[in-house]
Design an enzyme around this catalytic site. Structure first.
Site, PDB file in Angstrom:
ATOM      1  N   LYS A  32       0.824  -1.204  -0.103  1.00 15.88           N
ATOM      2  CA  LYS A  32      -0.002   0.018   0.067  1.00 15.88           C
ATOM      3  C   LYS A  32       0.816   1.215   0.030  1.00 15.88           C
ATOM      4  O   LYS A  32       1.817   1.295   0.778  1.00 15.88           O
ATOM      5  CB  LYS A  32      -0.813   0.076   1.138  1.00 15.88           C
ATOM      6  CG  LYS A  32      -1.836   1.459   1.369  1.00 15.88           C
ATOM      7  CD  LYS A  32      -2.754   1.229   2.355  1.00 15.88           C
ATOM      8  CE  LYS A  32      -2.318   1.875   3.720  1.00 15.88           C
ATOM      9  NZ  LYS A  32      -2.377   3.304   3.585  1.00 15.88           N
ATOM     10  N   ASP A  57      -3.706   4.304  -1.951  1.00 18.98           N
ATOM     11  CA  ASP A  57      -4.823   4.812  -0.843  1.00 18.98           C
ATOM     12  C   ASP A  57      -4.573   6.297  -0.862  1.00 18.98           C
ATOM     13  O   ASP A  57      -4.082   6.910  -0.037  1.00 18.98           O
ATOM     14  CB  ASP A  57      -4.097   4.320   0.500  1.00 18.98           C
ATOM     15  CG  ASP A  57      -5.234   4.444   1.677  1.00 18.98           C
ATOM     16  OD1 ASP A  57      -6.309   4.997   1.255  1.00 18.98           O
ATOM     17  OD2 ASP A  57      -4.865   4.545   2.709  1.00 18.98           O
ATOM     18  N   LYS A  59      -7.665   8.149  -1.108  1.00 16.62           N
ATOM     19  CA  LYS A  59      -8.813   8.615  -0.294  1.00 16.62           C
ATOM     20  C   LYS A  59      -9.488   9.851  -1.066  1.00 16.62           C
ATOM     21  O   LYS A  59      -9.808  11.025  -0.540  1.00 16.62           O
ATOM     22  CB  LYS A  59      -8.785   8.950   1.209  1.00 16.62           C
ATOM     23  CG  LYS A  59      -8.296   7.774   2.000  1.00 16.62           C
ATOM     24  CD  LYS A  59      -8.392   7.872   3.490  1.00 16.62           C
ATOM     25  CE  LYS A  59      -8.092   6.818   4.326  1.00 16.62           C
ATOM     26  NZ  LYS A  59      -6.692   6.230   4.178  1.00 16.62           N
ATOM     27  N   ASP A  62     -14.150  14.675  -3.905  1.00 18.12           N
ATOM     28  CA  ASP A  62     -14.237  15.961  -4.597  1.00 18.12           C
ATOM     29  C   ASP A  62     -15.767  15.831  -5.448  1.00 18.12           C
ATOM     30  O   ASP A  62     -16.381  14.895  -5.278  1.00 18.12           O
ATOM     31  CB  ASP A  62     -13.181  15.938  -5.546  1.00 18.12           C
ATOM     32  CG  ASP A  62     -12.887  17.719  -5.635  1.00 18.12           C
ATOM     33  OD1 ASP A  62     -13.858  18.368  -5.996  1.00 18.12           O
ATOM     34  OD2 ASP A  62     -11.676  18.036  -5.695  1.00 18.12           O
ATOM     35  N   THR A 117     -11.406   6.438  11.327  1.00 12.40           N
ATOM     36  CA  THR A 117     -11.142   5.719  12.599  1.00 12.40           C
ATOM     37  C   THR A 117     -10.708   6.806  13.500  1.00 12.40           C
ATOM     38  O   THR A 117     -10.550   6.550  14.784  1.00 12.40           O
ATOM     39  CB  THR A 117     -10.317   4.513  12.541  1.00 12.40           C
ATOM     40  OG1 THR A 117      -9.287   4.702  11.802  1.00 12.40           O
ATOM     41  CG2 THR A 117     -11.014   3.312  11.990  1.00 12.40           C
ATOM     42  N   ARG A 208       3.406   0.359  10.491  1.00  9.75           N
ATOM     43  CA  ARG A 208       4.610   0.447  11.316  1.00  9.75           C
ATOM     44  C   ARG A 208       5.043  -0.956  12.161  1.00  9.75           C
ATOM     45  O   ARG A 208       6.227  -1.172  12.310  1.00  9.75           O
ATOM     46  CB  ARG A 208       4.247   1.473  12.263  1.00  9.75           C
ATOM     47  CG  ARG A 208       4.625   2.871  11.775  1.00  9.75           C
ATOM     48  CD  ARG A 208       3.669   3.948  12.535  1.00  9.75           C
ATOM     49  NE  ARG A 208       2.263   3.766  12.629  1.00  9.75           N
ATOM     50  CZ  ARG A 208       1.408   4.488  13.156  1.00  9.75           C
ATOM     51  NH1 ARG A 208       1.808   5.625  13.816  1.00  9.75           N
ATOM     52  NH2 ARG A 208       0.118   4.127  13.074  1.00  9.75           N
TER      53      ARG A 208
END
Ligand code: C5P
Length: 229
Positions: A32, A57, A59, A62, A117, A208
């Site tokens: 990703k 990714d 997102k 518009d 989230t 991470r």
């Protein structure tokens, strides 16, 4: 389909991304790349990551015409997955799907992001949403899937509820995964790889715990083994 592992390579440094991709790829199904990598390196940077299919990714959010143009602009990079915000509405999602379909059968699958989230009930209410986060997740999930999204990005804690409500059809891609004992970082509600896989996620996104490990390849291999086990 067994649950797959997606490693999130969140960096602006293309050399670091290249090295991580080489190390991690044997243990993952997809890589990703997000906003920070894309804004720093553009399409040329994405093309460097050719080890595995790419989840882009971005997102997108518009007006429909602009999102459709954005989708068409990334089609030459052949991402396998592409994200957009369900809150952009039915017409925006439909326009994105129509644009994606111009790539033919290998088109990117569109994943809708429902409620970030990072927003708790209070923060969501402050944006003008009357219901709670779960209600809003389900409302936006249905809207997105009804208008052309192939799946959803969701929290591991939402997977069971979404499977109950929406069935086996939608692709569910789940970040916020932490192996037992790993640093939680800024993720609020985490789940272990094994529990998230059992809950019914199609893909787990892990950043991470892999990229900041002393040995990223070993960390990815351990997580992949935990998913399978
Ligand atoms: O490092 P970590 O495992 O927390 O990375 C999670 C990845 O998933 C990051 O790239 C982050 O942008 C992304 N993500 C997330 N939560 C969401 C949607 C995407 O953490 N709700």
């Amino acid at each position: 389909m067994p649950t797959g592992l997606i490693a999130a390579i969140d960096t602006t440094d293309p050399q670091r991304a290249r090295a991580l991709a080489s190390a991690i790829a044997p243990h993952c199904g997809m890589l990703k790349l997000g906003l920070e990598f894309f804004l720093a390196n553009g399409g040329a940077g994405v093309r460097l990551i050719d080890d595995l299919p790419v989840f882009l990714d971005l997102k997108l959010h518009d007006i429909p015409n602009t999102v459709a143009g954005g989708v068409r602009a990334v089609l030459p990079l052949a991402p396998r997955l592409l994200t957009l915000h369900a809150a952009g509405g039915a017409a925006m999602i439909a326009a994105a799907r129509k644009a994606a379909e111009t790539a033919g059968p290998a088109r990117p699958l569109l994943l809708a992001v429902t409620v970030l989230t990072s927003l708790d009930a209070e923060a969501l209410h402050a944006t003008g949403v009357a219901g709670g986060p779960r209600q809003q997740v389900l409302r936006l999930a249905r809207l997105a899937l009804d208008h052309g999204a192939d799946g959803l990005v969701c929290s591991a804690h939402e997977v069971a509820m979404l499977r109950d409500a929406l069935g086996a059809g939608p692709l569910l891609v789940v970040p916020g995964i932490r192996p037992a004992g790993a640093a939680i970082g800024d993720q609020a509600r985490t789940m272990t790889p094994r529990d998230a896989a059992r809950a019914g996620a199609d893909w787990l996104v892990v950043g991470r715990p892999i990229t900041e490990a002393a040995d990223p390849a070993a960390a990815a291999a351990a997580i992949a083994a935990e998913i399978e086990g």
